[in-house]
Structures are given as C-alpha cells and as structure tokens.
Design a protein around this motif. Sequence first.
Motif, short mmCIF file in Angstrom:
data_model
loop_
_atom_site.label_atom_id
_atom_site.label_comp_id
_atom_site.label_asym_id
_atom_site.label_seq_id
_atom_site.Cartn_x
_atom_site.Cartn_y
_atom_site.Cartn_z
N ARG A 400 -15.93 2.00 -5.11
CA ARG A 400 -15.48 3.28 -4.57
C ARG A 400 -15.76 3.45 -3.09
N SER A 401 -16.55 2.60 -2.53
CA SER A 401 -16.85 2.73 -1.11
C SER A 401 -15.63 2.33 -0.30
N ARG A 402 -15.14 3.22 0.51
CA ARG A 402 -13.99 2.89 1.33
C ARG A 402 -14.33 1.85 2.39
N ASP A 403 -15.60 1.73 2.69
CA ASP A 403 -15.98 0.72 3.66
C ASP A 403 -15.76 -0.68 3.11
N ALA A 404 -15.72 -0.80 1.76
CA ALA A 404 -15.49 -2.12 1.16
C ALA A 404 -14.05 -2.55 1.29
N GLY A 405 -13.17 -1.62 1.67
CA GLY A 405 -11.77 -1.97 1.86
C GLY A 405 -10.98 -1.73 0.59
N GLY A 406 -9.68 -1.58 0.74
CA GLY A 406 -8.81 -1.39 -0.40
C GLY A 406 -8.67 0.07 -0.76
N VAL A 407 -7.47 0.43 -1.22
CA VAL A 407 -7.20 1.79 -1.64
C VAL A 407 -6.73 1.85 -3.08
N GLY A 408 -6.80 0.74 -3.80
CA GLY A 408 -6.36 0.71 -5.18
C GLY A 408 -4.89 0.45 -5.37
N LEU A 409 -4.25 -0.22 -4.39
CA LEU A 409 -2.84 -0.55 -4.52
C LEU A 409 -2.59 -2.06 -4.58
N GLY A 410 -3.56 -2.85 -4.21
CA GLY A 410 -3.35 -4.30 -4.17
C GLY A 410 -3.02 -4.90 -5.51
N LEU A 411 -3.80 -4.57 -6.55
CA LEU A 411 -3.55 -5.12 -7.88
C LEU A 411 -2.28 -4.55 -8.51
N PRO A 412 -1.98 -3.25 -8.39
CA PRO A 412 -0.69 -2.78 -8.90
C PRO A 412 0.49 -3.48 -8.24
N ILE A 413 0.41 -3.72 -6.93
CA ILE A 413 1.49 -4.42 -6.25
C ILE A 413 1.60 -5.85 -6.79
N ALA A 414 0.47 -6.51 -6.98
CA ALA A 414 0.49 -7.88 -7.49
C ALA A 414 1.14 -7.94 -8.88
N ARG A 415 0.77 -7.00 -9.75
CA ARG A 415 1.37 -7.01 -11.10
C ARG A 415 2.87 -6.73 -11.03
N GLN A 416 3.29 -5.79 -10.19
CA GLN A 416 4.71 -5.47 -10.09
C GLN A 416 5.50 -6.66 -9.59
N ILE A 417 4.94 -7.41 -8.64
CA ILE A 417 5.62 -8.61 -8.13
C ILE A 417 5.75 -9.63 -9.25
N ALA A 418 4.68 -9.84 -10.03
CA ALA A 418 4.74 -10.80 -11.13
C ALA A 418 5.80 -10.39 -12.15
N GLU A 419 5.85 -9.11 -12.51
CA GLU A 419 6.83 -8.66 -13.49
C GLU A 419 8.24 -8.74 -12.96
N ASN A 420 8.45 -8.46 -11.67
CA ASN A 420 9.78 -8.58 -11.08
C ASN A 420 10.26 -10.02 -11.04
#
Length: 444
Positions: A400-420
């Motif tokens: 949850r630390s924003r300093d760690a980077g990421g906003v919670g969209l990387g994995l959803p994008i990856a799954r959507q690309i795989a399904e497409n």
Amino acid sequence: MTLYTGMAVGALCIVFATVLLFVLNEMATQNLTAEVTALGEITAYNVGRGVFVNPLPPVSKNLIHPVQVVDPHGRVVAATRDLQHRPVMAHFTSKTSHQGASEVVCHSVFPTGSCHIVVAHQVYRDGDWTIYSAAPTLPFYVYPSVIAILTAGAVIFTIAMAYGARRTVTTSLKPVDTIRAQLDHIKSHNLGCRVPVSGAKDEIHRLACSVNQTLDRLEDTLGQQRRFCADASHELRTPIAAIRVQMEDAFLAPKEVDTAQLCNAVLPSVERLQSITSDLLTLTRLDAGTPCERHPVDLEELVATELSGHQINKKVVQNLTPGVTVMGHRSLLGRLIGNLVQNAQRYASSTVTITVEREEGDPEYPEGVARLEVLDDGAGIVADQREAVFQRFTRLDTARSRDAGGVGLGLPIARQIAENHGGALTVQDSDQGARFVVRLPLYS
C-alpha cells in the motif's frame, strides 16, 4: 328482381371469397418469407462470428429449409444436407448488410425442382459473404364450389376468432405489461429492483428471467464503473494535491523559490500522473478491443529485450527455451512481460526467475501452449487474494505504500493483454513467493 339480387349477392360472395383466398395466400407468403428471412439472419450471425459447419444444421424442427453460405469468391462453402454439392441457388444480393433481399427462383438446383422463395443476406468478414435461405412457394388453388361456404364460414369464424383472440391476447399480455411497467420504474439509482417472474414455465417466464439476468449484468457493470471512477479519482487526487501544495508555496514566497528544486519536487507527482493516465488509456483500448496488427513473436527474444530495457535491481534467473513463438502484438506482449517483471522485482527478496517453455497435450490449445512464468522469492500471495490482485487499483496490504510504486493497474493490464491474445494469466502455487503464469496459444 330477386334473381338479380341473388346473382349480385352470389357474385359478391364469389368476389369476397376470391379476394379472401388471395389475401390468405399473400399473408402466408409473407409469413413464409419472414420465416426464411429469420433463418438467414441466424445463419448470417453465425457466419459473421466465424461459427458455422458444413453441412449446416437445421435451426429447429420447424425451420428445415435449404440454406447456402457463399464466400466472397462465389464458392458454396456450407449448405444444408439437401443442397450438398449443388451450385449456388441464386445470383442476386442484398443492397445492405442490414436488410435482406428476396426473389422467386425456379431452377433445378433444388431437389424438388420447384420454385422457391429465396432470401439473400450479406455479411462482411474479410470480404462480402452471401447467405441464401429458401423455402418452396406456396401452392394456390381456388375451388369455386366451396367459395360460398368459405365466405360464410370465414365471416363467422373471423368474428369468433377476433373476439376470442382479443380476450386471449389481452389476458396473455398482462404479465408483459407488468414487466414493462416495472422496467419503466427502474432507473440507474435503483437497479436492485427486478421484474416479477411468473410461476408458469412459459415464454413470459423465460422473458422475465432474461430481463432479470440483463439487469444483473447491468448492475454489476455500473457498479464496477462507479468503483473504477472512484478509485481513479482517488489515485489522481494525491499527485494533484502534491503539485498544488508545491505551487502554492512558490506563489507565497516567489523570491525564495529555487526553480530547480521546485521542478525536482513537482516532477515525481507529474510522472505519477503520466503513469496513471497512460495506464488508464491502455485499459480503455484493451476493453474496447481495438484491433491491432499481429505478427509472430519469439518470447525468448522478447523477454531478453524487455529485461535490457528495464532497470533491474534484483538478481534475474532466466530459463528461456528458444523457438517458443506466439502470434501477437509485440508492444502489448512486451508490456505484459514488463509489468510482470516490475511487479516481481518490487516484492522479491533477492531473486526473480523467468521461465519460457512450451506445453503440449492441452485440449483447449490443440497446437500447443507457450508458457511464460515469472516467479519471485518474496512473501507471496495468499490463496484467497490471488484473484483480487487482478482487480483494478487493487494493492495488497504489503504493497500500500505509494513510495513502493504502482497504482494497482499493472497486473490488470497484463491479464487483459493475455486474454486479448487468446490466453490467460493466473497466480499458481509455489514453494516461496508469487508465481505468475501466462499461457498463450503457440504459433505453428
């Protein structure tokens, strides 16, 4: 006078009976044309999706009519069993893809050799495909000896049927009117309401069930949209607030502002905004199914390219099998790999392991599967949260630390690309850490 009156009445009866027969024949012909048109529309829908077989199966026992599917080159590629190995039944086409054209065709292509009503539909799928559906024309016989009886019987029968039909239709459509009234009452803010479902297992019951299922999907979609908008607003608000604070401080003491220091303070928030908007744009395009050019992509070479283009701060172990090729969009597949690698090195203790190999024997992928695995040696993901990580703007408690980077969209994008790309992205069991597995159809 009586003779003339009787003759006039008889003539009127004959005319009425003849007109009635013509009207009945015309109505029957129109109904038959509508039936053939419906059959052609169903077949055209399947052809548009690329889902049809040869010979074409009958839609139902009541719709057994000749059908042909003609490809853009004029070849019959599919037909019903009675038209197998026969030439094209007609040579006319519809003017638009949304409306069929009909003609009466008489030649020996039909097994009976009789005239048929033929309806043509057009579907565009890598060219103009034509679907012909047909039915024999209705015979028309007029028997003068029964015109008088038919006229009197038709009048009495019409009156009785009109009265009975009116009562039957009025009674039958009361549930439909109730469903309509309930739908008019349902608005976007009360989608939890549902239409009443009758106890009888009839068409009204099935209609109500379908309407409620549609409302369920609509409610889920709107709920996801609201949550997505709320999460996106929350994520965008933080960097915007940070930029605002820096700018207001600069305005309060403009002479004490160091431009370089101000830029260094504002730049991380700008970069975060840019990252969020870029991810949102990518998700929008993926959800819309925007078509893109696809070419054979070697996963071994693509993984090596992506690793060289990212800043890696953990040890990376590569188990890459050469020659594992998939058909896809190189940039999107590179984005998928990059997102998984960034996620793995963010939570890995020391090592990230990347594996590329091929699998055989999967009935869902008869030509084989390309398997991409990204494994880290971090804390891992508990079983009940493995699907949650693919929800948009989701960050687990350890992330949850924003300093760690990421906003919670990387994995959803990856799954959507795989399904497409006709594949899947899942989290699977591992002895230590999180193991993300991508499975894509092999290109042979």
